[in-house]
Structure formats: C-alpha cells, structure tokens
Design a protein around this motif. Structure first.
Motif, PDB file in Angstrom:
ATOM      1  N   THR A   3       0.845  -1.186   0.000  1.00  0.00           N
ATOM      2  CA  THR A   3       0.000   0.000   0.000  1.00  0.00           C
ATOM      3  C   THR A   3       0.885   1.241   0.000  1.00  0.00           C
ATOM      4  N   VAL A   4       0.607   2.170  -0.928  1.00  0.00           N
ATOM      5  CA  VAL A   4       1.361   3.424  -0.994  1.00  0.00           C
ATOM      6  C   VAL A   4       0.379   4.583  -1.043  1.00  0.00           C
ATOM      7  N   SER A   5       0.840   5.752  -0.622  1.00  0.00           N
ATOM      8  CA  SER A   5      -0.050   6.912  -0.592  1.00  0.00           C
ATOM      9  C   SER A   5       0.542   8.135  -1.282  1.00  0.00           C
ATOM     10  N   VAL A  52      -3.030  -2.519 -10.245  1.00  0.00           N
ATOM     11  CA  VAL A  52      -3.033  -1.424  -9.273  1.00  0.00           C
ATOM     12  C   VAL A  52      -4.484  -1.049  -8.985  1.00  0.00           C
ATOM     13  N   VAL A  53      -4.829  -0.927  -7.721  1.00  0.00           N
ATOM     14  CA  VAL A  53      -6.161  -0.472  -7.301  1.00  0.00           C
ATOM     15  C   VAL A  53      -5.987   0.818  -6.519  1.00  0.00           C
ATOM     16  N   SER A  54      -6.838   1.800  -6.798  1.00  0.00           N
ATOM     17  CA  SER A  54      -6.820   3.012  -5.978  1.00  0.00           C
ATOM     18  C   SER A  54      -8.093   3.086  -5.152  1.00  0.00           C
ATOM     19  N   LEU A  89      -0.910  -3.770  -5.897  1.00  0.00           N
ATOM     20  CA  LEU A  89      -0.566  -2.495  -5.268  1.00  0.00           C
ATOM     21  C   LEU A  89      -1.840  -1.719  -4.991  1.00  0.00           C
ATOM     22  N   LEU A  90      -1.959  -1.183  -3.784  1.00  0.00           N
ATOM     23  CA  LEU A  90      -3.079  -0.329  -3.409  1.00  0.00           C
ATOM     24  C   LEU A  90      -2.571   1.095  -3.243  1.00  0.00           C
ATOM     25  N   PHE A  91      -3.189   2.004  -3.968  1.00  0.00           N
ATOM     26  CA  PHE A  91      -2.829   3.420  -3.923  1.00  0.00           C
ATOM     27  C   PHE A  91      -3.921   4.165  -3.171  1.00  0.00           C
ATOM     28  N   ASN A 139      -2.836   9.596 -15.215  1.00  0.00           N
ATOM     29  CA  ASN A 139      -1.487  10.163 -15.335  1.00  0.00           C
ATOM     30  C   ASN A 139      -0.565   9.678 -14.217  1.00  0.00           C
ATOM     31  N   MET A 140      -1.111   9.471 -13.036  1.00  0.00           N
ATOM     32  CA  MET A 140      -0.290   8.995 -11.923  1.00  0.00           C
ATOM     33  C   MET A 140       0.132   7.538 -12.128  1.00  0.00           C
ATOM     34  N   VAL A 141      -0.831   6.690 -12.505  1.00  0.00           N
ATOM     35  CA  VAL A 141      -0.566   5.255 -12.612  1.00  0.00           C
ATOM     36  C   VAL A 141       0.053   4.885 -13.954  1.00  0.00           C
TER      37      VAL A 141
END
Length: 287
Positions: A3-5, A52-54, A89-91, A139-141
């Motif tokens: 998990t990242v923020s 990736v999941v946000s 990955l969880l954002f 744009n972030m991912v």
C-alpha cells in the motif's frame, strides 16, 4: 500487496514493473468494496501482469447535500478483500496529494454532451469531478488498461470519450454488472437500504427487464414505455430520477432504425440513489 499513498512511491513501483516489460492494469475505486469491485480486479489479473487499485473518495464528484461526509470508509476491510484476489498495489492518496491547490483551484476536465444529461443533469458537476480525478489517476498510474463496471454506464462512456479525446495510451474496459440473486446490482450505496427497502429494491431491475422484453417484442413507443416504467417504480416505493431508452453508442434519443439501445434508470429508495441499466440489441423487423 503493498500500500502506498504518494505519487513518488506509486511511480517507483510501476517503473520497476515497466522495466520488466510487465503489462499493468488499473482499477480506480472509492473503497467500501464489494464483490463487483473484486470482479474488476479478477478481470484485470486475467488481462495484465500487474494490477493497481486506488481507493480515493473524491470530493469533487459529490454535490451540495450529497453523502461525501458519510460515505463509508472501510480501508482495513478493503485491504483484506484486495489481498484475497491478488491485487499487487493499493494506492490510497490523501486529498492534498490528488488536489494540491485545493478542490476549488483545481484544473478541471469536462466531456461535453455526455456529462450534462441523465445523471449529469440531476447531479450538476458530477461528471466533471469524475473525469478530472480519473484523468489525474491515469497520469499517476500510467496503466495499459483500466477497468470499470458497466453499472455506471454513463460514467463508462464519459471516461472512454475522455481517454480518446486526451490521447491516453490505454484501453478502457467495461465489465458486466455483478448482481445479487434477485437481480439487484451490487453497489456501495446498497448499504443505505433498510431491510424493507432491500426487499423493494429488485423492482428496479425487474422494470428494466420488462422494458427490454417489450422492446425485443417490437414495441417502439419509447415515451409510453418510459411512462409505464416510472409508474411501476413509483408503485414499488421508488422516487424516480429518470427512466429512459437511449442509443447505446452516444446516449442520444433513439430514432427509427436504431437497434443498439440501452435502458437507463436512476431512482431513490429511501436515502439510497440506485442506478442500473440494461442493453437491448433489437431484432430486425419484418417488412
């Protein structure tokens, strides 16, 4: 699952995957995850090497008096669910990461035509908020593909148009709606329903199906179909926002000869605003 923020941590991990020529899928959510969300992740894992999941409850897409403050935040339970379906990955960015200048000063993305009808008419600015945050998340991912549920049919069309118009090098994929056994479309807002309202809620799907059956049987009086459907919803305890038959390609009003249609509905049941839809590919009529 990590998990990242922060954007820096997110991009560091994505860059490492890219260096190994891995294909990356993205599933944006607002959390409070249900089986429908997990199906998106499963589909993503089938079509990409990494997923990736946000989770971000986006203040820009909530209008005045809507449920931004009370929208369920269930991060720990969501993390467990995502781990169970092998998300990579969880954002979870805070608001100040997504909107550094603040919501009111944020550059905005608008998709004309599709954004101000149906849900966009009754929820002014909603799709500007959706398009803006998803544009930023893309744009972030920087994924190869992004997956969205077809329950939010209008949203899916808005985001496909945005991705095309802004030349994002990715594929926007729609995933069929996941339903309860009685037909109710899974939604994070179903939790607002009381036990009694939950027994009434399947009438929305039943009304869509009845309208689809009428279309497939040859009925083409769309105004009459819509009037009868709204009357049925009122009798079932709903307060309809809209019930309409549109062209599936552009959400325009159907004309003679149009065959690829979608029936869309939004209605309140207690404090819950439920949306659903059903596509109908009409048979050729005999001369």
């Amino acid at each position: 699952m990590e998990t990242v923020s922060t954007i820096e941590s997110l991009r560091r991990q994505v860059a490492a995957w890219r260096s190994g020529n891995e294909r990356i899928a993205f599933v944006p959510t607002m959390g409070n995850l249900h089986v429908g969300h997990l199906e998106l992740v499963k589909r993503a894992r089938e079509q990409a090497d990494r997923c990736v999941v946000s989770i971000f409850v986006n203040p820009m897409q909530f209008g005045e008096g809507e449920d931004f403050g009370s929208y369920p935040r269930t991060l720990e339970a969501d993390r467990e669910k995502l781990s169970s379906v092998d998300a990579d990955l969880l954002f979870t960015p805070p608001v100040e990461v997504v909107y550094p200048p603040g919501k009111t000063e944020q550059t905005r993305v608008e998709v004309p035509g599709l954004s101000d009808i149906l849900c966009g008419s009754s929820r002014a600015g909603h799709f500007v908020g959706v398009a803006t945050v998803v544009c930023k998340l893309f744009n972030m991912v920087q994924p190869d593909l992004a997956l969205f549920g077809e329950k939010d049919f209008q949203q899916l069309m808005v985001l496909r148009r945005m991705a095309t118009d802004l030349c994002f090098p990715l594929e926007v994929i729609g995933v069929p709606t996941v339903r309860e056994k009685d037909g109710l479309a899974l939604s994070s807002r179903n939790g607002y329903l009381t036990p009694q309202e939950r027994t009434q809620a399947p009438a929305l799907y039943e009304t869509l199906k009845l309208t689809s059956d009428a279309l497939m049987s040859g009925e083409r009086d769309y105004d009459s179909l819509e009037f009868r459907a709204q009357k049925r919803l009122v009798a079932a305890g709903f307060r309809p926002d809209y019930f309409t038959v549109r062209r599936a390609a552009d959400l325009g009003l159907p004309e003679a000869g149009d065959r690829n249609l979608v029936i869309l509905a939004a209605a309140y049941l207690g404090k819950a605003r439920l949306i659903d839809n059903m596509t109908a590919f009409l048979p050729l009529m005999e001369a």
